[in-house]
Scaffold this motif. Structure first.
Motif: not given
Length: 328
Positions: A139-140, A144-146, A151-153, A226-228
């Protein structure tokens, strides 16, 4: 000679009897605590063997047995999102011989038949384990911002795997959507095991998963953590940033493991159990075992644990009401 009012006499008698009963009750409780325990103790784990709660329960039972001088027997009573075992513990005699492994969220299902804030006497916290946002390496996304941007794209195209409600995983997925406005398609799995398998296989894009079933795949590079979703980094994944560090403060979803007894269990017994539990949790051996299982050790007083339960349950109840989620 002045006559005493019969009502005053009766009231005084009632007060004397009540005070006497309180003294007797306190004496009985103190005696019970001094003798406690005189027989084996049952620790109900309202989940199947092999899961995180079961692992934590077995660690504690193994160490609590010699500390108390009586065997602590694990009784797995899974079903209905932990409702069956928790309900059984709530109805048990409040004598210290039935304990419960509590995991955040056990009172959230509708019609549970108990209230963890009222029907249990908290003994103490054991550990926490965070929800981790993870993805297949293909997954590119690197942050978390990515994930949010992707998701918004293409709204609805990004799939997000999670066990079903009332798990904190599921509520984390819904909280993520609510906070970011990023529309993802939530895919429900029977548990974290099947979710992890599909993440590794690339059948679902991201997952709101826990550390234990995914840790080896994260370390092998088969999954990207990616994030905790916790206030601090996890001891098990020290290189993975928190959601706050990733630009999303307030997005926290943490499982808390703790020990409770039925409401009405004598306070001296609760204090004895808490004292032993704190020593166990903060021992170097148990801390290492908890971290190895993907958790972060926490020692607390009964009052601190009660506040934790009230805060966490209230947080997720508010989300359920806000979003109109159905939790059966």
């Amino acid at each position: 000679m002045r006559k005493l009012n019969p009502k005053i006499i009766f009231g005084a008698a009632i007060l004397i009897v009540a005070n006497f009963a309180a003294v007797v009750c306190a004496s009985i409780n103190q005696a019970a605590a001094e003798d406690y325990p005189v027989r084996p103790i049952t620790l109900i784990v309202p989940y199947p063997p092999g899961g995180g709660a079961d692992a934590m329960g077995r660690i504690i039972a193994q160490k609590l047995s010699p500390a108390l001088g009586q065997q602590v027997i694990i009784e797995n009573r899974p079903g209905a999102g932990a409702v069956i075992g928790t309900r059984a513990a709530a109805k048990a005699a409040p004598d210290g011989y039935t304990l419960l492994m509590v995991l955040t969220g056990v009172s959230l299902p509708a019609h549970a038949g108990y209230d963890v804030n009222k029907d249990f006497a908290p003994v103490g916290l054991i550990a926490s384990t965070p929800i981790v946002v993870m993805a297949h390496p293909s997954l590119p996304v690197k942050s978390l911002a990515d994930v949010i941007a992707l998701a918004k794209k293409e709204p609805g195209k990004l799939t997000a795997g999670t066990p079903p409600p009332p798990t904190i995983n599921y509520f984390a997925a819904e909280l993520f959507k609510s906070m970011t406005g990023a529309e993802t398609t939530v895919v429900l799995y029977k548990g974290t095991g099947p979710l992890t398998n599909d993440l590794v296989g690339g059948h679902v894009a991201i997952g709101f998963n826990t550390i234990p079933p995914a840790r080896s795949n994260i370390e092998a590079g088969n999954l990207h953590a990616i994030a905790v979703a916790a206030p601090a980094r996890s001891a098990a994944l020290p290189d993975v940033p928190t959601t706050a560090e990733s630009g999303m403060p307030g997005f926290e979803a943490v499982f808390y493991y703790g020990l409770s007894a039925p409401a009405g269990t004598p306070r001296p017994i609760i204090e004895r159990l808490n004292r032993e539990l704190r020593l166990i949790v903060m021992s170097e051996e148990v801390k290492r075992r908890i971290v190895a299982d993907g958790g972060d050790p926490i020692a607390s007083s009964p009052e601190e644990y009660a506040a934790n339960i009230e805060r966490e349950e209230g947080k997720w109840e508010a989300l359920i009401k806000k979003l109109g989620l159905k939790v059966e």
